[in-house]
Design a protein around this motif. Structure first.
Motif, PDB file in Angstrom:
ATOM      1  N   UNK A  46       0.825  -1.209   0.000  1.00 10.98           N
ATOM      2  CA  UNK A  46       0.000   0.000   0.000  1.00 10.98           C
ATOM      3  C   UNK A  46       0.862   1.263   0.000  1.00 10.98           C
ATOM      4  N   UNK A  47       1.930   1.219   0.800  1.00 11.98           N
ATOM      5  CA  UNK A  47       2.846   2.377   0.852  1.00 11.98           C
ATOM      6  C   UNK A  47       3.497   2.590  -0.509  1.00 11.98           C
ATOM      7  N   UNK A  48       3.901   1.505  -1.157  1.00  9.26           N
ATOM      8  CA  UNK A  48       4.563   1.627  -2.455  1.00  9.26           C
ATOM      9  C   UNK A  48       3.614   2.192  -3.513  1.00  9.26           C
ATOM     10  N   UNK A  49       2.353   1.771  -3.446  1.00  9.06           N
ATOM     11  CA  UNK A  49       1.360   2.335  -4.372  1.00  9.06           C
ATOM     12  C   UNK A  49       1.227   3.839  -4.147  1.00  9.06           C
ATOM     13  N   UNK A  50       1.171   4.218  -2.849  1.00  6.67           N
ATOM     14  CA  UNK A  50       1.061   5.642  -2.516  1.00  6.67           C
ATOM     15  C   UNK A  50       2.295   6.407  -2.982  1.00  6.67           C
ATOM     16  N   UNK A  51       3.472   5.795  -2.754  1.00  3.03           N
ATOM     17  CA  UNK A  51       4.723   6.431  -3.175  1.00  3.03           C
ATOM     18  C   UNK A  51       4.736   6.627  -4.682  1.00  3.03           C
ATOM     19  N   UNK A  52       4.333   5.616  -5.441  1.00  9.44           N
ATOM     20  CA  UNK A  52       4.328   5.720  -6.899  1.00  9.44           C
ATOM     21  C   UNK A  52       3.351   6.798  -7.363  1.00  9.44           C
ATOM     22  N   UNK A  53       2.190   6.817  -6.675  1.00  7.26           N
ATOM     23  CA  UNK A  53       1.194   7.828  -7.027  1.00  7.26           C
ATOM     24  C   UNK A  53       1.752   9.227  -6.736  1.00  7.26           C
ATOM     25  N   UNK A  54       2.388   9.363  -5.584  1.00  4.91           N
ATOM     26  CA  UNK A  54       2.967  10.661  -5.220  1.00  4.91           C
ATOM     27  C   UNK A  54       4.099  11.055  -6.158  1.00  4.91           C
ATOM     28  N   UNK A  55       4.890  10.068  -6.563  1.00  4.52           N
ATOM     29  CA  UNK A  55       5.988  10.387  -7.474  1.00  4.52           C
ATOM     30  C   UNK A  55       5.469  10.827  -8.838  1.00  4.52           C
ATOM     31  N   UNK A  56       4.356  10.210  -9.268  1.00  6.56           N
ATOM     32  CA  UNK A  56       3.744  10.660 -10.520  1.00  6.56           C
ATOM     33  C   UNK A  56       3.239  12.095 -10.374  1.00  6.56           C
ATOM     34  N   UNK A  57       2.639  12.371  -9.196  1.00  5.73           N
ATOM     35  CA  UNK A  57       2.153  13.728  -8.937  1.00  5.73           C
ATOM     36  C   UNK A  57       3.332  14.694  -8.857  1.00  5.73           C
ATOM     37  N   UNK A  58       4.405  14.269  -8.193  1.00  6.96           N
ATOM     38  CA  UNK A  58       5.608  15.108  -8.095  1.00  6.96           C
ATOM     39  C   UNK A  58       6.217  15.362  -9.473  1.00  6.96           C
ATOM     40  N   UNK A  59       6.188  14.321 -10.318  1.00  6.35           N
ATOM     41  CA  UNK A  59       6.725  14.463 -11.674  1.00  6.35           C
ATOM     42  C   UNK A  59       5.934  15.519 -12.443  1.00  6.35           C
ATOM     43  N   UNK A  60       4.601  15.446 -12.344  1.00  6.30           N
ATOM     44  CA  UNK A  60       3.764  16.426 -13.034  1.00  6.30           C
ATOM     45  C   UNK A  60       4.034  17.835 -12.507  1.00  6.30           C
ATOM     46  N   UNK A  61       4.193  17.945 -11.181  1.00  7.93           N
ATOM     47  CA  UNK A  61       4.462  19.249 -10.573  1.00  7.93           C
ATOM     48  C   UNK A  61       5.798  19.808 -11.054  1.00  7.93           C
ATOM     49  N   UNK A  62       6.826  18.952 -11.065  1.00  8.31           N
ATOM     50  CA  UNK A  62       8.158  19.423 -11.466  1.00  8.31           C
ATOM     51  C   UNK A  62       8.197  19.791 -12.943  1.00  8.31           C
TER      52      UNK A  62
END
Length: 435
Positions: free
Chosen positions: A109-125
């Motif tokens: 579950x944490x890894x799914x959240x991390x991947x989701x956050x990293x995708x969001x971070x990628x879009x932000x950056x």
């Protein structure tokens, strides 16, 4: 007592005693393993290791509760992995398999959240990079600098992305930032160089003015100072307000100094007694020049212009005429010469717009063409005159502005004379049309 019985039962379910050794039964893919020794009694030892499992389970449940409640679940991944590793080595008796499964579910579950956050971070950056790159052509350096400051803060606050993208994004963002500040640096350097050039041009005009301010060659110096005034207006570029005002004050002071001296010189000349007794003779000579100037409109323009210039030179050599007749004869002469020069300019204008020659139209049409051209010229003259009058109106009554006020008033009078001359030419052509 009931709780101890339950713990003892759990211990026997997941462990056993062999000799004086306490063993945990096989679990997951792991074989049975030794967890401790029997000390007081078999039951006491089993109970002890069951209680140790309770402590371990409490750790796991506390961590799972924190993960559930936290917005930053990724920060607990390493703790979950660490407890998973302990499942295979922690000395206790209990349902390690259940804890292992729950920790695995939390990890996934944490890894799914991390991947989701990293995708969001990628879009932000990527968005931050695009905003930084959008400043590529801006010249609003202050707003651009403030914008990049905000983008940098946003970049720092944005979480990580996939490792293989990290360096590429960092390089691209920093390149956009560096490009903006490199352009800003070049602009400011060029602005400073331009400011220095503008400053040097103003200083050069000031030095030339100051070198002339005490000259006794009044007519020539007046002409030169007016040229310097025009050159001052034509300098392109700006300076800081205080610096520009200081330079202007110094420039104007040199001109005012000279024109004050000129005013005194003119006044002294007026008060000198007339040395010539040939006033009447001078008037006759000037009237003759007027008559000749008035007759020039009947000559070819190239000859008329040349002769008008000769007559003007001759006029200067004639002595003064006393009384009101002096102004009257001068007005007649200058109007006659002005008509020649205006007519020459008019004919040049008409020739450029009628390549077929004057015979292409009737005399009436030719006259009408010239009347319309003169009316257009008058319109432009009036526009120039209005600008000069507007500038004159903006001058305050400070004595320091006297020289420039005199200059503007002279230019306004010159345009009034131009307009009057053109109107007289229009009247002449209208007479031809109706005659």
């Amino acid at each position: 007592m009931e709780q101890q019985d339950h713990l003892l039962a759990e211990a026997r379910r997941y462990g056993y005693i062999e000799g004086d050794q306490v063993w945990l039964r096989p679990l997951l893919d792991l074989p049975a393993r030794h967890v401790g020794q029997v000390k007081e009694s078999a039951d006491a030892s089993l109970l002890y290791f069951a209680q140790r499992f309770t402590l371990f389970r409490t750790k796991v449940e506390d961590l799972l509760q924190k993960i559930e409640e936290s917005d930053n679940k990724g920060s607990f991944l390493m703790k979950a992995l660490h407890l998973k590793e302990q499942v295979g080595s922690y000395d206790a008796l209990g349902d390690f398999e259940s804890l292992y499964r729950r920790l695995t579910e939390a990890e996934e579950s944490i890894k799914v959240t991390i991947n989701r956050n990293r995708e969001k971070n990628l879009a932000t950056k990527i968005s931050l990079i695009q905003e930084a790159e959008a400043l590529h052509d801006t010249i609003d350096w202050q707003a651009g600098s403030e914008k990049l400051k905000d983008l940098r803060q946003g970049w720092i606050k944005t979480g990580p992305v996939e490792k293989h993208l990290t360096d590429e994004l960092e390089v691209r963002f920093q390149a956009a930032v560096d490009a903006f500040f490199a352009r800003k640096k070049d602009f400011l350097a060029e602005k400073k160089a331009m400011t220095n050039r503008v400053y040097d041009q103003y200083k050069d005009l000031i030095h030339k003015s100051e070198a002339l301010q005490n000259s006794n060659e009044f007519e020539e110096t007046t002409r030169k100072l007016k040229q310097l005034q025009q050159a001052w207006k034509e300098i392109e570029g700006t300076l800081p307000r205080k610096q520009a005002n200081d330079l202007w004050t110094r420039f104007r002071a040199a001109h005012n100094h000279f024109f004050e001296r000129l005013k005194v010189h003119i006044e002294s000349k007026r008060q000198e007694p007339a040395v010539s007794t040939g006033g009447e003779d001078n008037l006759s000579r000037k009237r003759a020049l007027v008559a000749e100037a008035q007759a020039l409109l009947n000559q070819p323009m190239s000859q008329a212009v040349a002769r008008a210039k000769e007559l003007q030179a001759a006029w200067k050599k004639v002595g003064p005429v006393r009384g009101e007749e002096s102004d009257r004869v001068w007005e007649q002469f200058i109007l006659a010469c002005d008509k020649v020069f205006e007519m020459s300019a008019l004919e040049h204008y008409v020739r450029k717009r009628q390549p077929a020659g004057p015979e292409a139209n009737s005399p009436r049409d030719q006259a009408n063409v010239r009347i319309q051209a003169l009316r257009d010229f008058i319109k432009y003259d009036k526009q120039e005159q209005e600008v000069l009058e507007e500038n004159l109106g903006k001058l305050n009554d400070s004595p320091g502005n006297d020289a420039f006020r005199t200059m503007l008033q002279g230019k306004i009078r010159a345009f009034e004379r131009k307009i009057r001359t053109k109107n007289e030419l229009i009247a002449m052509f209208q007479q031809r049309v109706t005659g």
